[in-house]
Design an enzyme around this catalytic site. Structure first.
Site, PDB file in Angstrom:
ATOM      1  N   PRO A  56       0.812  -1.231   0.000  1.00  0.00           N
ATOM      2  CA  PRO A  56       0.000   0.000   0.000  1.00  0.00           C
ATOM      3  C   PRO A  56       0.839   1.272   0.000  1.00  0.00           C
ATOM      4  O   PRO A  56       1.716   1.441   0.849  1.00  0.00           O
ATOM      5  CB  PRO A  56      -0.788  -0.123   1.305  1.00  0.00           C
ATOM      6  N   ASP A  95      -2.035   2.907   2.455  1.00  0.00           N
ATOM      7  CA  ASP A  95      -1.512   3.218   3.783  1.00  0.00           C
ATOM      8  C   ASP A  95      -2.174   4.510   4.241  1.00  0.00           C
ATOM      9  O   ASP A  95      -2.092   5.529   3.538  1.00  0.00           O
ATOM     10  CB  ASP A  95       0.009   3.422   3.714  1.00  0.00           C
ATOM     11  N   TRP A 539       4.503   0.760   9.561  1.00  0.00           N
ATOM     12  CA  TRP A 539       5.081  -0.404   8.875  1.00  0.00           C
ATOM     13  C   TRP A 539       4.520  -1.704   9.444  1.00  0.00           C
ATOM     14  O   TRP A 539       4.460  -2.714   8.738  1.00  0.00           O
ATOM     15  CB  TRP A 539       6.608  -0.395   9.021  1.00  0.00           C
ATOM     16  N   GLN A 576      12.640  -1.601  -0.443  1.00  0.00           N
ATOM     17  CA  GLN A 576      11.725  -2.312   0.447  1.00  0.00           C
ATOM     18  C   GLN A 576      12.350  -3.533   1.119  1.00  0.00           C
ATOM     19  O   GLN A 576      11.703  -4.190   1.942  1.00  0.00           O
ATOM     20  CB  GLN A 576      10.454  -2.721  -0.308  1.00  0.00           C
ATOM     21  N   TRP A 580       8.970  -2.922   3.554  1.00  0.00           N
ATOM     22  CA  TRP A 580       7.816  -3.824   3.493  1.00  0.00           C
ATOM     23  C   TRP A 580       8.214  -5.296   3.464  1.00  0.00           C
ATOM     24  O   TRP A 580       7.618  -6.128   4.150  1.00  0.00           O
ATOM     25  CB  TRP A 580       6.962  -3.464   2.278  1.00  0.00           C
ATOM     26  N   LYS A 613      16.683   9.310  -5.085  1.00  0.00           N
ATOM     27  CA  LYS A 613      15.543   8.444  -5.346  1.00  0.00           C
ATOM     28  C   LYS A 613      14.298   9.301  -5.538  1.00  0.00           C
ATOM     29  O   LYS A 613      14.074  10.260  -4.794  1.00  0.00           O
ATOM     30  CB  LYS A 613      15.352   7.507  -4.155  1.00  0.00           C
ATOM     31  N   LYS A 616       7.562  10.994  -3.433  1.00  0.00           N
ATOM     32  CA  LYS A 616       6.433  11.922  -3.293  1.00  0.00           C
ATOM     33  C   LYS A 616       6.791  13.014  -2.297  1.00  0.00           C
ATOM     34  O   LYS A 616       6.418  14.170  -2.451  1.00  0.00           O
ATOM     35  CB  LYS A 616       5.188  11.172  -2.813  1.00  0.00           C
TER      36      LYS A 616
END
Length: 620
Positions: A56, A95, A539, A576, A580, A613, A616
């Site tokens: 998510p 999320d 997380w 990740q 995640w 990187k 957002k």
């Protein structure tokens, strides 16, 4: 492919200069016209399931090329599975909790401290957070659909849904009942910008090269006031909290006389070059091993914590963590702000758990015990200069220069992190480390090196996971405790909370609702247990999605769940491995001793023009 508005002739003839945007628009229009994705799901619903978990994202910004890259890979694999005899449910997820949402609210309403939030009230604060959670959801759907990706936005899952939150409570209770949860005081990465502790993997996400003051400070010996032990630090703001100095028992130390100032100083012989670049300017008076310094008393730089002398403070300790590759071979030790510092002071009885000096508030401002600097921001250049000036005026500053080094910053607020002793809740990852390593080998990764090296090494060196956050907009940790923590009750469902508390019709599990609920104590009749203040690290929620997205075990039985677990496929970016992928594995191993996916594709990171990187958060 088939476009309803084109003739058969047009399909058999490829134009010399095809208009790809037009072709895409026609294709998407046709898919919409025949409801292609839903039609495929309907036609394949009785086929064996092929399970896909979608990690998510937060809808706090627009998707970037990194999302597009991963999304394309996910679409290719799931389309192939759907066309080779499988039913492939593809649910989009969101999320909804945590720092990304809170930080947007803090910026919008100029909320700088925890006290600012408490003034407006947790209920109002969370109301504002809830209002912006899906701020860009429609744009995400438009962009993802524009890419031709087939995924279900109508049947999406949100981590703030009460069904999702309840399953997270169930997941946590499984870990609690196995003895994998504990409360402890540890020195942890701490964001003064967001007023919360961070996990170690979050702290490793955002290092920057910074130039800090590099100061060499003299600590006068009690029995030889004219002789000073020289320690080095790049964090002058921690000096008021000093309780000890550490040396290495096997290193060679020297007592020297500075030819210019005539000061008598003690430091490691191999580190003389730090103060005397030309190799002269001093006379060696004596040479000895660090062992000879053990127990030597010194006069503290400041008197703010002078009463700690009765506990054994302000002495030289022997520490294996002291090395000869930096500083002076004498380590300034402030147990409230350093992991090694805390550990050795605890071992020597100088502090007790939760008793290290912490004269800094949640937002990074000195508090009253440090009276000369109270109210000043610790990472402000002016504060640093004031501390250095104070030392210089009292002839305790030996040398000052600048030091360029990599320093961790908060991944959300972009403020420098500090390390701070704090009482937090932890998952005992070390207890399941061997199972984690074994389960990691059961999956098939592309590329293999990400599994065999990067991820394996991360698991091999994993620390216990600090999963609690001192924040507001999140899933509350379902622990009800007595004031002394002697009685702890873990709640794993809404029904259980209703039964234990006597409160009925609970339909929201957010902090502003459940914090009002108490549970009668069994140990001390007449008293009540209250929920701990903290919420889950977001997380933990995303790592719980295999169970929570289907409201397991409440809305899906064991047989149906086992058909969908572990996932046949997941995919995300390389970052990740410490996010995640890691939390999925820790939770999957802790709850079911299973790797939560069979196949995994790791894509590289798409970088912006500035070489960073794409993010957002950075809007780059």
């Amino acid at each position: 492919f088939r476009i309803s508005s084109m003739s058969k002739t047009e399909f058999n003839t490829v134009p010399e200069h095809p208009n790809f945007p037009d072709l895409e628009t026609h294709t998407l229009g046709y898919w919409k016209e025949i409801d292609a994705f839903k039609t495929q799901l309907e036609k394949t619903k009785d086929l064996p399931p092929y399970t896909f978990y979608d990690g998510p994202p937060f809808a706090t910004g627009l998707p970037h090329y990194g999302h597009i890259c991963a999304g394309t890979i996910k679409d290719v694999v799931t389309r192939y599975a759907a066309q080779t005899g499988h039913y492939v449910e593809r649910r989009f997820g969101w999320d909804c909790h945590g720092l990304p949402i809170e930080f947007e609210i803090d910026k919008e309403y100029n909320l700088k401290t925890r006290e600012d939030v408490l003034k407006i009230g947790v209920d109002e604060y969370n109301k504002r957070c809830r209002a912006i959670v899906m701020k860009f959801a429609k744009e995400w759907e438009q962009i993802v659909s524009r890419l031709g990706r087939w995924i279900d936005f109508e049947n999406d899952y949100k981590t703030m849904d009460v069904t999702f939150m309840e399953s997270v409570w169930w997941v946590f209770k499984q870990m609690f009942d196995k003895g994998l949860v504990y409360r402890g005081a540890k020195v942890m990465p701490y964001s003064i910008g967001c007023s919360t502790v961070l996990s170690n993997f979050e702290a490793g996400q955002n290092f920057k090269d910074v130039q800090d003051a590099s100061v060499f400070v003299g600590f006068p010996l009690v029995n030889e006031p004219a002789t000073k032990l020289v320690a080095w630090t790049t964090t002058p703001w921690t000096l008021p909290s000093n309780l000890a100095l550490c040396v290495n028992k096997d290193l060679e130390y020297v007592k020297i006389k500075d030819k210019k100032t005539e000061e008598v100083l003690i430091l490691a012989k191999v580190r003389l070059g730090e103060l005397y670049k030309k190799g002269d300017g001093y006379t060696i008076l004596e040479t000895f091993k660090g062992q000879a310094l053990e127990g030597q008393e010194y006069t503290p730089l400041f008197n703010y914590f002078a009463d700690r002398k009765a506990d054994g403070a302000f002495k030289v300790l022997l520490g294996a963590h002291v090395t000869d590759d930096a500083g002076t071979g004498i380590v300034h030790t402030a147990p409230g702000f350093g992991a090694d510092d805390y550990k050795i002071c605890l071992e020597k009885g100088i502090i007790k758990p939760d008793s290290a000096p912490l004269p800094v508030d949640a937002s990074g401002f000195f508090t009253e015990p440090v009276s000369d600097f109270a109210g000043k921001y610790i990472k402000d250049h002016a504060t640093e200069r004031a501390i250095i000036k104070n030392l210089k005026e009292r002839n305790l500053l030996i040398h000052e220069t600048q030091f360029m080094h990599a320093y961790p910053f908060c991944w959300r607020s972009e403020t420098p992190l500090i390390y701070r002793a704090i009482s937090s809740w932890f998952i005992n990852v070390k207890a399941i480390k061997e199972d984690l390593l074994a389960n990691n080998k059961k999956a098939y990764w592309v590329p293999a090196f990400a599994q065999e090296k990067r991820f394996h090494n991360w698991l091999e060196n994993a620390e216990d996971w600090c999963f609690s956050r001192n924040r507001f907009w999140g899933n509350p940790i379902p622990l009800w405790v007595s004031e002394d923590f002697d009685e702890v009750v873990c709640v794993g469902s809404i029904a259980e909370l209703q039964e234990l508390s006597g409160v009925q019709n609970i339909n929201d599990l957010h902090k502003e609702f459940v914090d009002k609920i108490t549970i009668p104590s069994k140990k001390k009749p007449g008293t009540v247990l209250k929920r701990v203040d903290e919420v889950f690290d977001c997380w933990f929620e995303s790592g719980s999605m295999p169970y929570a997205q289907v409201h397991y075990p409440f809305s899906m039985n064991e047989e149906e769940f086992q058909k969908r677990f572990p996932a046949d496929f997941i995919g995300e970016g390389l970052d990740q491995t410490r996010g995640w992928f890691y939390t999925l594995n820790v939770i999957g191993t802790a709850v079911l001793n299973s790797n939560p996916y069979k196949n995994l594709i790791v894509n590289g990171l798409v970088l912006a023009a500035d070489g960073k990187k794409m993010s957002k958060r950075l809007k780059n």
